[in-house]
Design a protein around this motif. Sequence first.
Motif, PDB file in Angstrom:
ATOM      1  N   LYS A 128      45.033  34.898  43.569  1.00 57.96           N
ATOM      2  CA  LYS A 128      44.061  35.700  44.132  1.00 57.96           C
ATOM      3  C   LYS A 128      44.101  36.754  45.332  1.00 57.96           C
ATOM      4  O   LYS A 128      43.905  38.077  44.956  1.00 57.96           O
ATOM      5  CB  LYS A 128      42.949  35.454  43.941  1.00 57.96           C
ATOM      6  CG  LYS A 128      42.302  35.219  42.692  1.00 57.96           C
ATOM      7  CD  LYS A 128      40.683  34.457  42.118  1.00 57.96           C
ATOM      8  CE  LYS A 128      40.535  33.693  41.111  1.00 57.96           C
ATOM      9  NZ  LYS A 128      39.522  33.328  40.888  1.00 57.96           N
ATOM     10  N   LEU A 151      47.495  39.067  44.910  1.00 59.02           N
ATOM     11  CA  LEU A 151      47.501  40.296  44.386  1.00 59.02           C
ATOM     12  C   LEU A 151      46.342  41.125  45.354  1.00 59.02           C
ATOM     13  O   LEU A 151      46.432  42.235  44.985  1.00 59.02           O
ATOM     14  CB  LEU A 151      46.655  40.050  42.419  1.00 59.02           C
ATOM     15  CG  LEU A 151      46.064  40.800  42.229  1.00 59.02           C
ATOM     16  CD1 LEU A 151      47.122  41.562  41.195  1.00 59.02           C
ATOM     17  CD2 LEU A 151      44.971  40.768  40.669  1.00 59.02           C
ATOM     18  N   GLU A 152      44.977  40.758  45.778  1.00 61.76           N
ATOM     19  CA  GLU A 152      44.437  41.624  46.534  1.00 61.76           C
ATOM     20  C   GLU A 152      45.012  42.290  47.366  1.00 61.76           C
ATOM     21  O   GLU A 152      45.370  43.562  47.649  1.00 61.76           O
ATOM     22  CB  GLU A 152      43.639  40.811  47.188  1.00 61.76           C
ATOM     23  CG  GLU A 152      42.259  41.644  47.995  1.00 61.76           C
ATOM     24  CD  GLU A 152      41.231  40.648  47.809  1.00 61.76           C
ATOM     25  OE1 GLU A 152      40.363  41.225  49.198  1.00 61.76           O
ATOM     26  OE2 GLU A 152      40.406  40.090  47.099  1.00 61.76           O
ATOM     27  N   PHE A 161      51.502  46.752  38.870  1.00 61.13           N
ATOM     28  CA  PHE A 161      51.770  48.389  39.465  1.00 61.13           C
ATOM     29  C   PHE A 161      52.152  49.070  39.455  1.00 61.13           C
ATOM     30  O   PHE A 161      51.964  50.142  39.258  1.00 61.13           O
ATOM     31  CB  PHE A 161      51.328  47.420  40.834  1.00 61.13           C
ATOM     32  CG  PHE A 161      50.351  46.317  41.769  1.00 61.13           C
ATOM     33  CD1 PHE A 161      48.772  47.578  41.592  1.00 61.13           C
ATOM     34  CD2 PHE A 161      50.511  45.263  41.337  1.00 61.13           C
ATOM     35  CE1 PHE A 161      47.826  46.371  41.411  1.00 61.13           C
ATOM     36  CE2 PHE A 161      49.038  44.379  41.663  1.00 61.13           C
ATOM     37  CZ  PHE A 161      47.894  45.401  41.299  1.00 61.13           C
ATOM     38  N   TYR A 194      44.793  45.860  39.489  1.00 63.97           N
ATOM     39  CA  TYR A 194      43.482  44.705  40.196  1.00 63.97           C
ATOM     40  C   TYR A 194      43.000  43.994  38.974  1.00 63.97           C
ATOM     41  O   TYR A 194      42.914  42.719  38.666  1.00 63.97           O
ATOM     42  CB  TYR A 194      42.950  44.743  41.294  1.00 63.97           C
ATOM     43  CG  TYR A 194      42.371  44.206  41.980  1.00 63.97           C
ATOM     44  CD1 TYR A 194      43.278  42.762  42.766  1.00 63.97           C
ATOM     45  CD2 TYR A 194      41.116  44.018  42.056  1.00 63.97           C
ATOM     46  CE1 TYR A 194      42.395  41.849  43.206  1.00 63.97           C
ATOM     47  CE2 TYR A 194      40.739  42.566  42.777  1.00 63.97           C
ATOM     48  CZ  TYR A 194      40.954  41.944  43.540  1.00 63.97           C
ATOM     49  OH  TYR A 194      39.871  40.769  43.909  1.00 63.97           O
ATOM     50  N   ARG A 195      41.470  44.743  38.698  1.00 61.20           N
ATOM     51  CA  ARG A 195      40.189  44.655  37.828  1.00 61.20           C
ATOM     52  C   ARG A 195      40.731  43.930  36.736  1.00 61.20           C
ATOM     53  O   ARG A 195      40.447  42.844  36.191  1.00 61.20           O
ATOM     54  CB  ARG A 195      39.177  45.214  37.759  1.00 61.20           C
ATOM     55  CG  ARG A 195      38.609  45.940  39.179  1.00 61.20           C
ATOM     56  CD  ARG A 195      38.056  45.077  39.392  1.00 61.20           C
ATOM     57  NE  ARG A 195      37.191  43.275  38.536  1.00 61.20           N
ATOM     58  CZ  ARG A 195      37.229  42.437  39.218  1.00 61.20           C
ATOM     59  NH1 ARG A 195      37.225  42.409  40.482  1.00 61.20           N
ATOM     60  NH2 ARG A 195      36.249  41.367  37.670  1.00 61.20           N
ATOM     61  N   VAL A 200      42.958  40.505  37.021  1.00 59.50           N
ATOM     62  CA  VAL A 200      42.133  38.876  37.279  1.00 59.50           C
ATOM     63  C   VAL A 200      40.670  38.658  36.129  1.00 59.50           C
ATOM     64  O   VAL A 200      40.510  37.592  36.142  1.00 59.50           O
ATOM     65  CB  VAL A 200      40.755  40.005  38.355  1.00 59.50           C
ATOM     66  CG1 VAL A 200      39.479  38.782  38.832  1.00 59.50           C
ATOM     67  CG2 VAL A 200      41.551  39.775  39.897  1.00 59.50           C
ATOM     68  N   TYR A 211      42.974  49.402  41.766  1.00 59.69           N
ATOM     69  CA  TYR A 211      41.841  49.267  41.666  1.00 59.69           C
ATOM     70  C   TYR A 211      41.754  48.305  40.431  1.00 59.69           C
ATOM     71  O   TYR A 211      41.608  47.400  39.624  1.00 59.69           O
ATOM     72  CB  TYR A 211      40.691  49.414  42.273  1.00 59.69           C
ATOM     73  CG  TYR A 211      39.690  48.176  42.055  1.00 59.69           C
ATOM     74  CD1 TYR A 211      39.028  47.202  42.685  1.00 59.69           C
ATOM     75  CD2 TYR A 211      38.625  47.920  41.259  1.00 59.69           C
ATOM     76  CE1 TYR A 211      38.145  46.174  43.041  1.00 59.69           C
ATOM     77  CE2 TYR A 211      37.500  47.202  40.871  1.00 59.69           C
ATOM     78  CZ  TYR A 211      37.361  46.788  42.315  1.00 59.69           C
ATOM     79  OH  TYR A 211      36.053  46.071  41.872  1.00 59.69           O
ATOM     80  N   PHE A 230      52.630  40.405  39.602  1.00 53.75           N
ATOM     81  CA  PHE A 230      51.774  41.183  39.370  1.00 53.75           C
ATOM     82  C   PHE A 230      53.075  42.672  39.580  1.00 53.75           C
ATOM     83  O   PHE A 230      52.416  43.794  39.272  1.00 53.75           O
ATOM     84  CB  PHE A 230      50.792  41.206  39.935  1.00 53.75           C
ATOM     85  CG  PHE A 230      50.515  39.440  41.042  1.00 53.75           C
ATOM     86  CD1 PHE A 230      49.319  38.838  38.986  1.00 53.75           C
ATOM     87  CD2 PHE A 230      50.631  38.793  42.007  1.00 53.75           C
ATOM     88  CE1 PHE A 230      49.193  38.184  39.138  1.00 53.75           C
ATOM     89  CE2 PHE A 230      49.618  37.639  41.420  1.00 53.75           C
ATOM     90  CZ  PHE A 230      49.451  37.447  40.414  1.00 53.75           C
ATOM     91  N   LYS A 235      46.649  44.949  45.697  1.00 51.90           N
ATOM     92  CA  LYS A 235      46.333  46.509  45.078  1.00 51.90           C
ATOM     93  C   LYS A 235      46.496  47.362  46.591  1.00 51.90           C
ATOM     94  O   LYS A 235      46.105  48.329  46.144  1.00 51.90           O
ATOM     95  CB  LYS A 235      45.128  45.918  44.448  1.00 51.90           C
ATOM     96  CG  LYS A 235      43.997  46.535  44.977  1.00 51.90           C
ATOM     97  CD  LYS A 235      42.141  45.912  45.075  1.00 51.90           C
ATOM     98  CE  LYS A 235      42.591  45.197  45.823  1.00 51.90           C
ATOM     99  NZ  LYS A 235      41.178  45.766  45.967  1.00 51.90           N
ATOM    100  N   ASP A 236      46.373  46.154  47.407  1.00 51.29           N
ATOM    101  CA  ASP A 236      46.021  47.395  48.742  1.00 51.29           C
ATOM    102  C   ASP A 236      47.363  47.642  48.805  1.00 51.29           C
ATOM    103  O   ASP A 236      47.745  49.403  49.741  1.00 51.29           O
ATOM    104  CB  ASP A 236      45.853  46.537  50.410  1.00 51.29           C
ATOM    105  CG  ASP A 236      44.461  45.718  50.028  1.00 51.29           C
ATOM    106  OD1 ASP A 236      43.613  46.653  49.246  1.00 51.29           O
ATOM    107  OD2 ASP A 236      44.093  44.920  51.079  1.00 51.29           O
TER     108      ASP A 236
END
Length: 94
Positions: free
Chosen positions: A70, A73-74, A40, A56-57, A60, A53, A36, A77-78
Amino acid sequence: MPSLWDLGKSSKEKLNDSWEEDGILKEKVDQHRHKFEDDFRQNMQEDVPTHPYKVYRNIVENRELEDEEKVALEHMKDEFAEQWQELKNQHSSN
């Protein structure tokens, strides 16, 4: 016996908690990073990057992901959201 707090949690949330408790969260995130990170980073190179975000969306919604992916990935994202905020603050102070 699971606690009452665990009853409403998704399998992804339970996995995240398990990794945190075992002290392997960072290792597991790094294990999936190659899948991923380019998405980014590419966004951050844009003239006006969107909030991570949105990246990320997009991932997903357009990929079949396992719970491990997941969770990773989350967290990514942060991480990138922090970088995005720093970049935004830097531009707004100029």
